[in-house]
Enzyme design. Structure first.
Site, short mmCIF file in Angstrom:
data_model
loop_
_atom_site.label_atom_id
_atom_site.label_comp_id
_atom_site.label_asym_id
_atom_site.label_seq_id
_atom_site.Cartn_x
_atom_site.Cartn_y
_atom_site.Cartn_z
N ARG A 18 0.84 -1.21 0.00
CA ARG A 18 0.00 0.00 0.00
C ARG A 18 0.88 1.25 0.00
O ARG A 18 0.59 2.23 -0.70
CB ARG A 18 -0.92 0.00 1.23
CG ARG A 18 -1.95 -1.11 1.28
CD ARG A 18 -3.04 -0.89 0.25
NE ARG A 18 -4.16 -1.79 0.45
CZ ARG A 18 -5.33 -1.44 0.97
NH1 ARG A 18 -5.52 -0.20 1.37
NH2 ARG A 18 -6.30 -2.32 1.08
N HIS A 79 7.68 -3.02 17.45
CA HIS A 79 7.62 -1.65 16.97
C HIS A 79 8.55 -0.70 17.72
O HIS A 79 9.33 0.04 17.12
CB HIS A 79 6.18 -1.13 17.06
CG HIS A 79 5.29 -1.67 16.01
ND1 HIS A 79 3.93 -1.40 15.96
CD2 HIS A 79 5.53 -2.48 14.95
CE1 HIS A 79 3.40 -2.01 14.91
NE2 HIS A 79 4.35 -2.68 14.30
N LYS A 97 0.99 1.48 13.03
CA LYS A 97 0.16 1.50 14.22
C LYS A 97 -0.11 0.06 14.66
O LYS A 97 -0.05 -0.86 13.83
CB LYS A 97 -1.14 2.24 13.95
CG LYS A 97 -1.97 1.68 12.78
CD LYS A 97 -2.73 0.43 13.17
CE LYS A 97 -3.04 -0.43 11.99
NZ LYS A 97 -3.42 -1.79 12.39
#
Length: 324
Positions: A18, A79, A97
């Site tokens: 994406r 992360h 996220k």
């Protein structure tokens, strides 16, 4: 330094495509490298997607002096660790996220960004879309009168039992994967929560496969959401005021950008021009890196997000409301 920011991607996750699509349409972004734990996988990935460099370890990519910024799409539990490593290596960071479910970890990551004088942004791409900006404008402009209630939903049925979303050791779960969008949207429209209450259904793998939450936001605005990995596909966001409501049928992907204004007089569709959220997200942080824009999202929003998620999980575990 002028021109496009040179990016490297840590991991070969599906979501990367994406962003690569958005980057291809931008003269502000140049993705030059990818890293995987498997060198052959990285090389094949780079070859298929036209990247010039491939690395068999994340450390090698971070050591590349030509890479200015990294996009991190590793599992949730990695992360913060790799954001901090990238920042220490002098890279700007766009991290998928949710950055973390723990406030302490988010604070540590932004402390590292400040020490390194680098930007860190949590990748809520929908926040960059014109549909979201228009919704905020309508709510703040009084289109539905005084805001009283906000509701959100995001769910889908996950068939793959081995998916990382179902791995508790990798911080999987419905609230982390899709519910974080709901929490973000509710906070965006109604402000930070003052009290939350969560209920969850735990899967055999130990993650929340279904989660519902109620929140009291600033100014006596109430909010509610549901998120899950075991129910039919749904994605909605609605701002409800004393004089009407604003309803979005596609608030997170923003692929069908239209806002329904519902009042006693009927329903009016407010069209918004389609835009690639991923391109806008990459351009915002790239322009900020060049000193040509302010980053849309930073420490305050990421800390607020983690604080709400942390409290919701604590509430669901303890079976009682949690004040923030």
């Amino acid at each position: 330094m002028n021109g496009a920011v040179r990016w490297g991607f840590l991991s070969t996750a599906h979501i990367n495509d994406r962003l690569l699509s958005g980057a291809a349409d931008s003269d502000r972004v140049d993705v030059i490298a990818v890293a995987s734990r498997d060198a052959a996988r990285a090389e094949a990935y780079a070859r298929e997607r036209g990247m010039e460099r491939a690395y068999g370890t994340y450390e090698e990519l971070l050591a590349d002096p030509d890479v200015e910024a990294v996009y991190i799409s590793l599992p949730n539990s990695l992360h913060v660790e790799w954001s901090i490593r990238a920042l220490k290596a002098g890279k700007h960071v766009l991290c998928e996220k949710p950055l973390s479910r723990r406030v302490e970890d988010v604070e540590r990551a932004f402390d590292a960004a400040e020490r390194a004088d680098r930007l860190l942004m949590e990748a809520f791409m929908y926040r960059h879309n014109p549909q979201t900006a228009k919704l905020v404008e309508l709510v703040s402009g009084g289109a539905v009168g005084r805001l009283r209630l906000v509701r959100a939903a995001f769910s889908f049925r996950l068939a793959d039992a081995d998916n990382v979303r179902l791995n508790a050791s990798l911080d999987g779960g419905g609230l982390m994967d899709v519910g974080c969008y709901c929490v973000s949207g509710l906070r965006l429209l109604g402000g930070e929560p003052e009290q939350v209450y969560g209920e969850q259904v735990i899967s055999q793998s130990g993650v929340d496969e279904l989660f519902t939450g109620t929140m009291r936001l600033h100014g006596d605005v109430l909010a509610q959401f549901d998120a899950g990995l075991v129910v039919s596909e749904r994605d909605e966001l609605e701002a409800i005021g004393e004089e009407g409501s604003l309803f979005l049928d596609d608030p997170w992907h923003c692929e069908r950008p239209v806002i329904e204004l519902r009042t006693a007089d009927g329903m009016e569709e407010i069209a918004v021009a389609p835009a690639d959220s991923y391109r806008l997200q990459l351009e915002n942080i790239s322009n900020a890196i060049r000193g040509e824009a302010e980053p849309l999202l930073g420490r305050d929003d990421a800390v607020g997000q983690a604080r709400a998620i942390e409290a919701l999980y604590r509430s669901a575990a303890d079976g009682r409301p949690v004040k923030l």
